[in-house]
Scaffold this motif. Sequence first.
Motif, short mmCIF file in Angstrom:
data_model
loop_
_atom_site.label_atom_id
_atom_site.label_comp_id
_atom_site.label_asym_id
_atom_site.label_seq_id
_atom_site.Cartn_x
_atom_site.Cartn_y
_atom_site.Cartn_z
N LEU A 42 0.84 -1.21 0.00
CA LEU A 42 0.00 0.00 0.00
C LEU A 42 0.88 1.25 0.00
N PRO A 43 0.46 2.28 -0.74
CA PRO A 43 1.27 3.51 -0.72
C PRO A 43 1.14 4.23 0.62
N VAL A 44 2.22 4.88 1.03
CA VAL A 44 2.20 5.66 2.28
C VAL A 44 2.29 7.14 1.91
N ARG A 45 1.27 7.89 2.31
CA ARG A 45 1.27 9.33 1.95
C ARG A 45 1.54 10.17 3.21
N ASP A 259 4.18 -0.45 9.02
CA ASP A 259 2.96 0.32 8.80
C ASP A 259 2.04 -0.41 7.82
N ARG A 260 2.63 -0.92 6.74
CA ARG A 260 1.81 -1.65 5.76
C ARG A 260 1.22 -2.90 6.41
N ALA A 263 -2.00 -2.58 8.38
CA ALA A 263 -3.27 -2.57 7.66
C ALA A 263 -3.90 -3.97 7.68
N MET B 143 -8.87 2.93 14.06
CA MET B 143 -7.93 1.82 13.84
C MET B 143 -7.61 1.67 12.35
N VAL B 144 -8.63 1.64 11.53
CA VAL B 144 -8.41 1.45 10.09
C VAL B 144 -7.86 2.72 9.45
N GLU B 146 -5.97 4.92 10.66
CA GLU B 146 -4.58 5.22 11.02
C GLU B 146 -3.59 4.25 10.36
N THR B 147 -4.07 3.40 9.49
CA THR B 147 -3.18 2.53 8.72
C THR B 147 -3.14 3.08 7.28
N PRO B 148 -2.31 2.53 6.41
CA PRO B 148 -2.30 3.01 5.02
C PRO B 148 -3.66 2.86 4.33
N LEU B 149 -4.55 2.05 4.91
CA LEU B 149 -5.90 1.94 4.32
C LEU B 149 -6.63 3.28 4.39
N ASP B 151 -5.35 6.05 3.71
CA ASP B 151 -4.97 6.82 2.52
C ASP B 151 -5.76 6.35 1.29
N GLN B 152 -6.13 5.06 1.31
CA GLN B 152 -6.90 4.51 0.18
C GLN B 152 -8.34 5.03 0.21
#
Lengths: 289, 200
Positions: A42-45, A259-260, A263, B143-144, B146-149, B151-152
């Motif tokens: 997943l991309p990290v922004r 971090d990835r 998720a 929770m969700v 604060e993860t890369p999700l 950003d999605q």
Amino acid sequence: MGSRGWARAAAVLRAFGRLDRRLVYLAALLCASAAVLWPPPLPVRPRPDTLAAYRLAQALRPGNAVFIWIDYGFGAQEELDPMLRAVLLQLMRRDAVICIASRSIEGGQIAETVMRRAAAGHPAYLEGYGVRWIDLGYRPAPDVALRAATVNLPAAYNGVDQAGLPLARFPLTARLRALTPEFFRLAYVFDLGDGYAAMMTYVSQVTGLPMIVGAISMEAPVIQPFVATGQIAATIPGIRGAAEYETLLGAPGPATALDRGSALVAVFILLLLALGNAGAAANPERQEG
Amino acid sequence: MQKAAVGLGTAAAIFVLATHLLGLGGSGLAAQGDRAVIATYAGAALLGLCNLGGIHLRRVAQRRRGWAYSLLLLGGLAGYGAVVLAQNPQGPGAEWVFLHVLSPLYATMYGLVAFFITSAAYRAFRARTPEALILLLTAVVVMVGETPLGDQWRVLGGFAGWLLHIPATGAYRAIQIGATLGALATGLRVVLGMERAHLG
């Protein structure tokens, strides 16, 4: 679906609500292992908090001195070590002079280990102990030491470094006489959430020297009021902040992987919550899970 | 004796306040005060060590329940003490204990917490009331988000950020102000000798 079908579905849901805790532990272990071994790409922004911290350090000029105060122990290493590593990488790229001290008894050891790892690609730092960086280590009554450091830095640490070597032999400490804006440009506090004691001590003892706080995720909201008042210049919030920092540096590392992976773990916990609640809903007379 | 302790505490507090208020932070007087604080820390640590050692020695001598753990603790104290005295606190022996004993032990302890939290979330986090439902949904969003999700799904990430920066920060600020006022009041009571519970 007929009544038999509904009954069967309800029975399955009830079973989901009564999973053996050993099964839950096993599933958690598998999920955590998968998250570490195969983190989803997943991309990290970067978010504004991390961006502000990054920009402050980017404004450093070669030779500017930075003070790092470490207030975490082995328990928070997984979250804060990658953050410290990322910050050190940036400071080394900016050719900054780094002075590390510790508020926790393990901090000196942690700093030394992380610094040596981060400096692997920077021979000037790897071989430049006492010139490019120094580890003052821990001193009993660390808050008092910090206050004393604002007057006389070497004296505050009894004139010796983490390994007990006299500071007088290092050219760096001859330059950095006190923890004041006259000698330093920036400070970092890496704080474990034990009542944000390190951050509070810094805020009350050191004036005029902008501070960036690197904290565990849980502590981020606690720090936010101090950012709003300007007492803290910026924050790096948790492992996500560390991952964002690595992205800004263009050097994805352990924080990005963790971090990835988080998720995946979040989705797993979400699934467990859904199962537990579905099970409870299918068995309304059941009071305890 | 208690009066002397209260008097000493009050004098120390006035001294510290005076050095701050009169801007004597860099003076020799303040440095002496700092040394006194460090000596007090060291004395407290020594007292704690003696107390801890005494409690566990008695437990071992009387073969009370869990005495083997006490023996382990005393062995650890004596062993680490010997290593430090033989070299120094920064020596290779102490470093080895830090990196190869303490660090993995801490990591294990904190690693286990993740399993307990996961299991507790599954067993106890049930939406039985509207309030519990709000709490559950908030926890899920943060929770969700604060993860890369986060950003999605920008809306989710933005909402999680809003929750952390506005309501959570506001609540923490209120707690901080309350706790600080409480600490100030308690501190004043101790300094003025009105609070003596800590003296036993």
